[in-house]
Scaffold this active site. Structure first.
Site, PDB file in Angstrom:
ATOM      1  N   TYR A 142       0.823  -1.213   0.000  1.00 49.69           N
ATOM      2  CA  TYR A 142       0.000   0.000   0.000  1.00 49.69           C
ATOM      3  C   TYR A 142       0.859   1.266   0.000  1.00 49.69           C
ATOM      4  CZ  TYR A 142      -4.655  -1.983   0.867  1.00 49.69           C
ATOM      5  OH  TYR A 142      -5.852  -2.619   0.759  1.00 49.69           O
ATOM      6  N   LYS A 193       2.986 -15.285   2.351  1.00 49.95           N
ATOM      7  CA  LYS A 193       3.178 -16.021   1.092  1.00 49.95           C
ATOM      8  C   LYS A 193       4.665 -16.331   0.996  1.00 49.95           C
ATOM      9  CE  LYS A 193       1.667 -17.674  -2.852  1.00 49.95           C
ATOM     10  NZ  LYS A 193       0.817 -18.884  -2.927  1.00 49.95           N
ATOM     11  N   ASP A 225      -3.162 -18.196   0.383  1.00 45.57           N
ATOM     12  CA  ASP A 225      -4.178 -18.869  -0.442  1.00 45.57           C
ATOM     13  C   ASP A 225      -4.874 -19.962   0.369  1.00 45.57           C
ATOM     14  OD1 ASP A 225      -1.706 -20.140  -0.423  1.00 45.57           O
ATOM     15  OD2 ASP A 225      -1.768 -20.765  -2.524  1.00 45.57           O
ATOM     16  N   ASP A 249      -6.370  -6.894   4.235  1.00 44.39           N
ATOM     17  CA  ASP A 249      -7.504  -6.238   3.578  1.00 44.39           C
ATOM     18  C   ASP A 249      -8.429  -7.306   2.990  1.00 44.39           C
ATOM     19  OD1 ASP A 249      -9.054  -4.149   2.352  1.00 44.39           O
ATOM     20  OD2 ASP A 249      -8.073  -4.654   0.456  1.00 44.39           O
ATOM     21  N   ASP A 253     -12.298  -8.914   4.724  1.00 42.97           N
ATOM     22  CA  ASP A 253     -13.612  -8.920   4.050  1.00 42.97           C
ATOM     23  C   ASP A 253     -14.198 -10.326   4.063  1.00 42.97           C
ATOM     24  OD1 ASP A 253     -13.394  -6.215   3.393  1.00 42.97           O
ATOM     25  OD2 ASP A 253     -14.135  -6.506   1.349  1.00 42.97           O
TER      26      ASP A 253
HETATM   27  C1  IPM Z   1     -10.342  -1.091   4.082  1.00 44.40           C
HETATM   28  C2  IPM Z   1     -10.576  -0.511   2.720  1.00 44.40           C
HETATM   29  C3  IPM Z   1      -9.403   0.385   2.346  1.00 44.40           C
HETATM   30  C4  IPM Z   1      -8.144  -0.460   2.370  1.00 44.40           C
HETATM   31  C5  IPM Z   1      -9.559   1.109   0.995  1.00 44.40           C
HETATM   32  C6  IPM Z   1     -10.837   1.907   0.906  1.00 44.40           C
HETATM   33  C7  IPM Z   1      -8.365   1.965   0.683  1.00 44.40           C
HETATM   34  O1  IPM Z   1     -10.788  -1.507   1.781  1.00 44.40           O
HETATM   35  O2  IPM Z   1     -10.209  -0.310   5.036  1.00 44.40           O
HETATM   36  O3  IPM Z   1     -10.280  -2.310   4.192  1.00 44.40           O
HETATM   37  O4  IPM Z   1      -7.852  -1.156   1.391  1.00 44.40           O
HETATM   38  O5  IPM Z   1      -7.468  -0.439   3.386  1.00 44.40           O
HETATM   39 MG    MG Z   2     -10.914  -3.481   2.625  1.00 45.78          MG
END
Ligand code: IPM
Ligand code: MG
Length: 361
Positions: A142, A193, A225, A249, A253
């Site tokens: 990032y 990884k 993975d 990240d 999710d």
């Molecule tokens: C998160 C989001 C952010 C990230 C984006 C919006 C830059 O997806 O906080 O997980 O990737 O960190």
């Molecule tokens: Mg995110």
């Protein structure tokens, strides 16, 4: 006591979910006699519209002078065509960096009331899901060097991003994970990884060396993975997941969704001081913005994390979490987590129901 909170409402559903979180904090303040003072500042798309930059200096200054930051979400199609450093997301990365918030704590647990919204098979779900993702937040790909060579795109154009981690960066995020694990089942799965990436091999080595100082904590490595697969195959094996910025990240999710909805998962971003930034892990959801159908629970549970982690108000945090549970147990739901016979509430009404539960339940 007085607590100064900077609020970054952001874009899309950000302002709606922040308003609900503020309402719930006001209820906590009323019940337990605290004054929460909110100062709204701009970041992301709205800051671009107003000031031409995603992160105005004034926003950073106000956040630095506050005791914590509440953030909705940033981004939307309106700003998608802008170059990377001027996009709303650059504001989010910028504020994390400016405040030194290198540790992102993302709890994902399956609430009893929401069992039915879990998309996994019943026998898998019944093993229980109670995970905390500890994601490195100010390093890695990032923030590594990146560029696109040759602006007019043809087949010779190339672009690159770089994943880079120092021992210092790995150690400080691993320390957070060890501290979190100490208070839980004392089990860390460190995700990398290392079969391909040098940065992952350094990550693994560093985390293992630190294990000497924490002999009671079990650390296992897992390739990313495989981790993505194991999260849906056998989520109950995870307690604390320690991982890099990008892997965190993605996996957070996934961890969020297996608990039923990304609309209920909170997060805290922390550094060396007590100043933390608290935000739902969902995005700005421009498709449902302004319709009063967003789920404010992730923002409200983020406010509960704020009470606990920045203000040391454990009792108040627990009361807010209890209020959320109480409303869900009564089958009051926003549209994303509705079941049959649910009473479907709008974003604002859900915020009010939770605030009422803090005060009267
Ligand atoms: C998160 C989001 C952010 C990230 C984006 C919006 C830059 O997806 O906080 O997980 O990737 O960190
Ligand atoms: Mg995110």
């Amino acid at each position: 006591m007085n607590y100064k909170i900077a609020v970054i409402d952001g874009d899309g559903i950000g302002p709606e979910v922040c308003a609900a979180a503020i309402e719930s904090l006001r209820a906590v303040g009323k019940k337990y006699k605290h004054d929460f003072l909110f100062e709204h500042v701009l970041m992301g798309g709205r800051a671009i519209d107003e000031y031409g930059v995603p992160l105005p200096k004034e926003t950073v200054n106000v956040c630095k002078k506050s005791q914590s930051v509440l953030l909705g979400a940033v981004g939307g199609p309106k700003w998608d065509a802008l170059p990377g450093h001027l996009r709303p997301e650059a504001g989010l990365l910028g504020i994390r960096k400016a405040l030194g918030l290198y540790a992102n704590i993302r709890p994902a647990s399956l609430l009893n009331a929401l069992k039915e919204t879990c998309p996994l098979r019943t026998d898998i779900r019944d093993g229980g899901i109670d995970i905390i993702v500890v994601r490195e937040l100010t390093g890695g790909i990032y923030f590594g060097r990146r560029n696109t060579l040759q602006k007019a795109i043809n087949e010779n154009t190339y672009a690159y991003d770089t994943e880079k981690y120092s021992v210092k960066e790995i150690r400080r995020i691993a320390e957070k994970a060890y501290a979190v694990a100490e208070k839980r089942k004392k089990k860390i799965i460190s995700v990398d990884k290392a079969n391909v990436l040098d940065s992952s091999r350094l990550w693994r080595k560093t985390v293992h060396e630190m294990n000497k100082d924490f002999p009671d904590i079990e650390v296992t490595d897992m390739l990313v993975d495989n981790a993505a697969m194991q999260l849906v195959k056998n989520p109950s094996q995870f307690d604390v997941i320690l991982t890099s910025n990008m892997f965190g990240d993605i996996l957070s999710d996934e961890a969020a969704m297996i608990t039923g909805s990304i609309g209920i998962l909170a997060s805290a971003s922390l550094g060396k001081t007590g100043l933390g930034l608290y935000e739902p892990i969902h995005g700005s959801a421009p498709d449902i913005a302004g319709q009063n159908i967003a789920n404010p629970i992730a923002a409200i549970l983020s406010a509960a994390m704020m009470l606990r982690m920045s203000f040391d108000l454990d009792r108040e945090a627990a009361a807010l979490e209890k209020a959320v549970n109480c409303v869900l147990e009564k089958n009051m739901r926003t549209a994303d987590i509705k079941e049959k016979d649910s009473k479907v509430l709008g974003c604002k009404e859900m915020g009010e129901a939770i605030a009422d539960a803090v005060l009267f339940a």
